[in-house]
Design a protein around this motif. Structure first.
Motif, PDB file in Angstrom:
ATOM      1  N   LEU A  74       0.827  -1.200   0.000  1.00 54.68           N
ATOM      2  CA  LEU A  74       0.000   0.000   0.000  1.00 54.68           C
ATOM      3  C   LEU A  74       0.867   1.257   0.000  1.00 54.68           C
ATOM      4  CD1 LEU A  74      -2.670  -1.127   2.608  1.00 54.68           C
ATOM      5  CD2 LEU A  74      -2.783  -1.294   0.123  1.00 54.68           C
ATOM      6  N   ASP A  75       1.989   1.187   0.710  1.00 57.45           N
ATOM      7  CA  ASP A  75       2.924   2.305   0.764  1.00 57.45           C
ATOM      8  C   ASP A  75       4.329   1.753   0.931  1.00 57.45           C
ATOM      9  OD1 ASP A  75       1.370   4.893   0.801  1.00 57.45           O
ATOM     10  OD2 ASP A  75       0.413   3.894   2.490  1.00 57.45           O
ATOM     11  N   GLY A  76       5.301   2.495   0.379  1.00 58.69           N
ATOM     12  CA  GLY A  76       6.691   2.133   0.572  1.00 58.69           C
ATOM     13  C   GLY A  76       7.218   1.179  -0.477  1.00 58.69           C
ATOM     14  N   GLN A  77       8.450   0.785  -0.284  1.00 59.36           N
ATOM     15  CA  GLN A  77       9.148  -0.016  -1.291  1.00 59.36           C
ATOM     16  C   GLN A  77      10.173  -0.899  -0.588  1.00 59.36           C
ATOM     17  OE1 GLN A  77      11.741   2.170  -4.113  1.00 59.36           O
ATOM     18  NE2 GLN A  77      10.446   1.327  -5.712  1.00 59.36           N
ATOM     19  N   SER A  78      10.337  -2.125  -1.070  1.00 58.42           N
ATOM     20  CA  SER A  78      11.321  -3.046  -0.502  1.00 58.42           C
ATOM     21  C   SER A  78      12.105  -3.725  -1.617  1.00 58.42           C
ATOM     22  CB  SER A  78      10.641  -4.128   0.349  1.00 58.42           C
ATOM     23  OG  SER A  78      10.328  -3.661   1.636  1.00 58.42           O
ATOM     24  N   GLU A  79      13.385  -3.917  -1.366  1.00 58.36           N
ATOM     25  CA  GLU A  79      14.241  -4.684  -2.266  1.00 58.36           C
ATOM     26  C   GLU A  79      14.373  -6.094  -1.705  1.00 58.36           C
ATOM     27  OE1 GLU A  79      17.972  -2.609  -2.658  1.00 58.36           O
ATOM     28  OE2 GLU A  79      16.928  -0.690  -2.499  1.00 58.36           O
ATOM     29  N   VAL A  80      13.963  -7.081  -2.508  1.00 60.57           N
ATOM     30  CA  VAL A  80      13.990  -8.468  -2.051  1.00 60.57           C
ATOM     31  C   VAL A  80      14.603  -9.339  -3.136  1.00 60.57           C
ATOM     32  CG1 VAL A  80      11.907  -8.114  -0.661  1.00 60.57           C
ATOM     33  CG2 VAL A  80      11.697  -9.055  -2.969  1.00 60.57           C
ATOM     34  N   SER A  81      14.994 -10.547  -2.726  1.00 60.93           N
ATOM     35  CA  SER A  81      15.447 -11.519  -3.724  1.00 60.93           C
ATOM     36  C   SER A  81      15.012 -12.910  -3.287  1.00 60.93           C
ATOM     37  CB  SER A  81      16.965 -11.470  -3.908  1.00 60.93           C
ATOM     38  OG  SER A  81      17.637 -11.865  -2.727  1.00 60.93           O
ATOM     39  N   TYR A  82      14.698 -13.737  -4.266  1.00 59.37           N
ATOM     40  CA  TYR A  82      14.360 -15.145  -4.077  1.00 59.37           C
ATOM     41  C   TYR A  82      15.379 -15.937  -4.885  1.00 59.37           C
ATOM     42  CZ  TYR A  82       9.769 -13.294  -2.651  1.00 59.37           C
ATOM     43  OH  TYR A  82       8.743 -12.594  -2.041  1.00 59.37           O
ATOM     44  N   ASP A  83      16.345 -16.547  -4.202  1.00 60.20           N
ATOM     45  CA  ASP A  83      17.476 -17.151  -4.902  1.00 60.20           C
ATOM     46  C   ASP A  83      18.064 -16.120  -5.872  1.00 60.20           C
ATOM     47  OD1 ASP A  83      17.470 -19.490  -3.486  1.00 60.20           O
ATOM     48  OD2 ASP A  83      16.390 -20.648  -4.989  1.00 60.20           O
ATOM     49  N   GLY A  84      18.053 -16.393  -7.167  1.00 63.86           N
ATOM     50  CA  GLY A  84      18.653 -15.462  -8.123  1.00 63.86           C
ATOM     51  C   GLY A  84      17.720 -14.400  -8.653  1.00 63.86           C
ATOM     52  N   LEU A  85      16.454 -14.393  -8.211  1.00 66.87           N
ATOM     53  CA  LEU A  85      15.478 -13.423  -8.698  1.00 66.87           C
ATOM     54  C   LEU A  85      15.437 -12.214  -7.772  1.00 66.87           C
ATOM     55  CD1 LEU A  85      13.055 -12.619 -10.560  1.00 66.87           C
ATOM     56  CD2 LEU A  85      11.588 -13.797  -8.890  1.00 66.87           C
ATOM     57  N   SER A  86      15.806 -11.038  -8.293  1.00 71.35           N
ATOM     58  CA  SER A  86      15.748  -9.798  -7.518  1.00 71.35           C
ATOM     59  C   SER A  86      14.523  -8.995  -7.935  1.00 71.35           C
ATOM     60  CB  SER A  86      17.019  -8.965  -7.738  1.00 71.35           C
ATOM     61  OG  SER A  86      18.155  -9.644  -7.261  1.00 71.35           O
ATOM     62  N   LEU A  87      13.800  -8.468  -6.947  1.00 76.11           N
ATOM     63  CA  LEU A  87      12.586  -7.705  -7.202  1.00 76.11           C
ATOM     64  C   LEU A  87      12.583  -6.451  -6.348  1.00 76.11           C
ATOM     65  CD1 LEU A  87       9.863 -10.529  -7.052  1.00 76.11           C
ATOM     66  CD2 LEU A  87      10.784  -9.463  -9.116  1.00 76.11           C
TER      67      LEU A  87
END
Length: 320
Positions: A74-87
């Motif tokens: 709803l608000d904000g932003q996060s940098e995440v990764s699942y194994d080799g997938l960065s989102l």
């Protein structure tokens, strides 16, 4: 889940995340301020809710088992990764309307999240395991849903309806029920999120697209972009319809078929969300927020605001 804002420290993280928490200063384990919860609503169905500010840069890691996850920022932003997938999940403040991301994991993956000091996060994550689907009448059916479940780390984005955004706000601010009723309240809304997300994947007609031809669906997408831009604030339905090249009744019917709400209900929800952001981020008064949402009466604004978010404008102000 119904809890006051407080400082969340290392010990309050889920047990799998604690050993691999990386802090710039190991002697300071103050991570978040606000409300964060991780709930196992029933076997195979879990919910993670956050309405908090990140107090420092830090990294969490843990292994996530097979599941379908539906993330709604709803608000904000996060940098995440699942194994080799960065989102990058979510969006910078004031730039875009909320989006949902659906992601299937067919095998255990290493999940990593980077927190950023000063970032305010309001999000929901609903997760369903394969076993949960197996208990639902023997599986997840066929078609696009089954195909998506068999994909691995292939994210799909969907635009949540105004109704779903209202439900999400209610989940972040649930009524003061006893624990059993609160879990039932949250479970019903968590399943609504999963259902809408999965419905957006369908290759067969669904409630959101049934009966509409591709150019009509495109028209609704253009209309949604127009409404989200704010350019149509103050326009009549007839003016909006002329801009879209169709009569008002047809436009209303097509928009409702896709978005599940009327044009002006959608506009009202968007302006109430802007008013909430002004209260939370800019320190606006209730009167100023009411004007921003298009209400001359603060009392009428407060009634609409509480119906939309499950919390009053003054309660929002009191939390600052």
């Amino acid at each position: 889940m119904h809890q006051p804002d407080h400082v969340i420290r290392r010990a309050e993280l889920p047990a799998p995340s604690q050993p691999n928490l990386r802090l710039p200063r190991p002697d300071d384990d103050r991570l978040l301020f606000g409300r964060v919860n991780w709930l196992q609503l029933r076997d195979g169905l879990s919910l993670h809710c956050s309405d908090c500010e990140e107090l420092q840069d830090f990294v969490t890691e843990n292994v996530v088992g097979p599941r379908l996850s539906f993330v709604l920022f709803l608000d904000g932003q996060s940098e995440v990764s699942y194994d080799g997938l960065s989102l990058t999940l979510g969006h910078p403040a004031r730039r875009r309307s909320p989006e949902g991301v659906a992601l299937a994991m067919n095998e255990p993956v290493l999940f990593r999240r980077h927190a950023r000091r000063g970032q305010h996060i309001r999000k929901l994550v609903v997760s369903l395991t394969p076993e949960w689907f197996d208990r639902c009448d023997g599986g997840a059916g066929g078609g696009a849903v089954r195909q998506f479940m068999q994909s691995h780390l292939a994210p799909r984005v969907w635009k949540p309806s105004a109704r779903l955004l209202t439900l999400a706000e209610q989940m972040l601010n649930p009524p003061d029920y006893d624990p059993l009723l609160e879990r039932l309240y949250l479970e019903s809304r968590a399943l609504d999120i999963a259902c809408e997300a999965l419905g957006s994947l369908g290759d067969a007609p669904t409630e959101s697209t049934a009966g509409l031809r591709p150019h009509e669906q495109q028209r609704v997408r253009r209309l949604t972009d127009l409404l989200d831009s704010g350019a149509a604030d103050g326009w009549t339905l007839e003016c909006i319809a002329r801009e879209m090249g169709v009569n008002a009744n047809t436009l209303q019917r097509q928009f409702r078929a896709v978005r599940g709400t009327t044009v002006f209900e959608y506009l009202r929800a968007r302006r109430l969300t802007q008013a909430r952001q002004a209260l939370e981020r800019d320190g606006a008064s209730v009167t100023e927020a009411a004007w921003l949402a298009g209400y001359n009466s603060p009392a009428n604004f407060a009634t609409a605001f509480k119906r939309q978010f499950g919390i009053s404008p003054r309660q929002i102000r009191a939390r600052l």
